[in-house]
Design a protein around this motif. Structure first.
Motif, mmCIF file in Angstrom:
data_model
loop_
_atom_site.group_PDB
_atom_site.id
_atom_site.type_symbol
_atom_site.label_atom_id
_atom_site.label_comp_id
_atom_site.label_asym_id
_atom_site.label_seq_id
_atom_site.Cartn_x
_atom_site.Cartn_y
_atom_site.Cartn_z
ATOM 1 N N SER A 192 0.477 -1.094 -0.101
ATOM 2 C CA SER A 192 -0.160 -0.060 -0.460
ATOM 3 C C SER A 192 0.631 1.299 0.029
ATOM 4 C CB SER A 192 -0.423 -0.468 1.381
ATOM 5 O OG SER A 192 0.006 0.585 2.847
ATOM 6 N N ALA A 205 -4.377 4.350 2.778
ATOM 7 C CA ALA A 205 -5.946 3.816 2.202
ATOM 8 C C ALA A 205 -6.568 4.711 1.758
ATOM 9 C CB ALA A 205 -6.580 3.054 3.746
ATOM 10 N N GLU A 209 -8.139 5.104 -2.000
ATOM 11 C CA GLU A 209 -9.477 4.914 -2.558
ATOM 12 C C GLU A 209 -10.119 5.714 -3.128
ATOM 13 O OE1 GLU A 209 -13.394 4.907 0.814
ATOM 14 O OE2 GLU A 209 -12.425 6.735 0.950
ATOM 15 N N VAL A 216 -11.324 -0.192 0.278
ATOM 16 C CA VAL A 216 -9.904 -0.485 0.606
ATOM 17 C C VAL A 216 -9.147 -1.699 1.409
ATOM 18 C CG1 VAL A 216 -7.204 -0.080 0.444
ATOM 19 C CG2 VAL A 216 -8.423 1.228 -1.081
ATOM 20 N N ARG A 228 -10.874 0.564 5.063
ATOM 21 C CA ARG A 228 -11.496 1.845 4.365
ATOM 22 C C ARG A 228 -12.125 1.255 2.952
ATOM 23 N NH1 ARG A 228 -10.622 7.020 5.580
ATOM 24 N NH2 ARG A 228 -10.991 8.618 4.272
ATOM 25 N N THR A 233 -11.970 4.462 8.249
ATOM 26 C CA THR A 233 -11.027 4.151 8.241
ATOM 27 C C THR A 233 -11.228 2.944 9.644
ATOM 28 O OG1 THR A 233 -9.771 5.210 6.735
ATOM 29 C CG2 THR A 233 -8.576 3.733 8.808
#
Length: 298
Positions: A192, A205, A209, A216, A228, A233
């Motif tokens: 990520s 995240a 997104e 995510v 997410r 989150t």
């Protein structure tokens, strides 16, 4: 009958070698044990969906040659069948070196699974499917454009995308095409950060997104899973596990997420179950669970 998930990717031979540590350049070491099994991200995810009795089609090509023969035999033994066969070349294999702490290092020789062809997809009845899984290994490969072409023609499908450790090697043009399909993104923390340029998983995240306009899921090992969804989150606690090796942990996790979502579960519930499944997988040697291990563990 519920609609299926089309699982696009690889079934390949995994040669798993247990070692104390990775050798230095030029060093000669002994392995403590060796195991040969069928792996590949798509196969590992499909195997978990099989345990959940989730409708799916394994779209992982079987070639012609020594490795393909072993793989096909193992698929049948484990209750799987691939929808694709080709005489073009053999399947590939992966040398998985597992150190004493369970960490794994892969050396992969690609085969037929890296060369997807348009004609393979023509036999599919798309009315049977509502979702599709894709691995980054196949997007990076020579057949990646063919897979992306298919996904763009099948825009009604929900895409689950697991870019994997090759995420930094996937050309930007291919990555952009994939993100424009609004996939549910499933990746680990290191991946990520590489994909987003962020400094933290939380920031990654948010950026991912924005790029995909969809959910995510970021796995963080013992730190749990960051989810997410729709601008919010949350971190879902990991299950405790005794680690034998980490091969197939991510594949089993997304396989469980897809199976749970197909049954109607929301993402939080799906991730909680997936955490249980991946904890079982890291507790055994190799990337898959037997029927007995799955049922006893859950």
């Amino acid at each position: 009958m519920s609609k299926k998930c089309l699982i696009i990717g690889a079934a390949m031979l995994d040669i798993i070698m247990e070692i104390d540590r990775l050798p230095r350049s030029g060093e000669d070491i002994y392995a403590k044990a060796q195991k040969m099994t069928v792996g590949g991200c798509a196969y590992n995810a499909a195997d978990i969906m099989k345990h959940f009795h989730a409708e799916h089609t394994l779209f992982a090509p079987l070639g012609t040659g020594m490795y393909a023969e072993v793989i096909e035999e193992e698929l049948k033994k484990n209750g799987h069948e691939s929808a694709v066969k080709s005489g073009r070349m053999d399947n590939g294999y992966c040398l998985c070196m597992v150190e004493a702490d369970g960490e794994r290092t892969f050396v992969t020789l690609p085969g037929i699974e890296s060369v997807f062809e348009k004609e393979w997809f023509d036999s599919l009845n798309m009315e049977d499917y509502e979702s599709v899984y894709v691995s980054g290994y196949e997007i990076e490969g020579a057949g990646g454009d063919v897979i992306l072409d298919f996904l763009e023609r099948s825009s009604e499908l929900l895409v689950y995308y697991a870019p994997g450790p090759r995420i930094s090697y996937i050309p930007a043009e291919k990555a952009d095409r994939m993100y424009s399909l609004h996939p549910v993104l499933h990746l680990n923390e290191t991946e990520s950060l590489a994909a987003s340029g962020a400094d933290t998983a939380e920031e990654a995240a948010e950026r991912l997104e924005e790029m995909t306009q969809n959910t995510v899921i970021i796995t963080m090992g013992a730190g749990g899973v960051l989810l997410r969804e729709e601008g919010r989150t949350s971190v879902i606690q990991a299950e405790k596990a005794e680690v034998a090796d980490t091969i197939g942990a991510g594949d089993s996790h997304i396989g469980a997420v897809m199976a749970m979502r197909a049954s109607g579960a929301d993402f939080e519930k799906a991730v909680r179950m997936a955490n249980k499944v991946s904890a079982l997988v890291v507790g055994v040697k190799g990337p898959t669970l037997t029927k007995e291990q799955f049922e006893k563990g859950l």
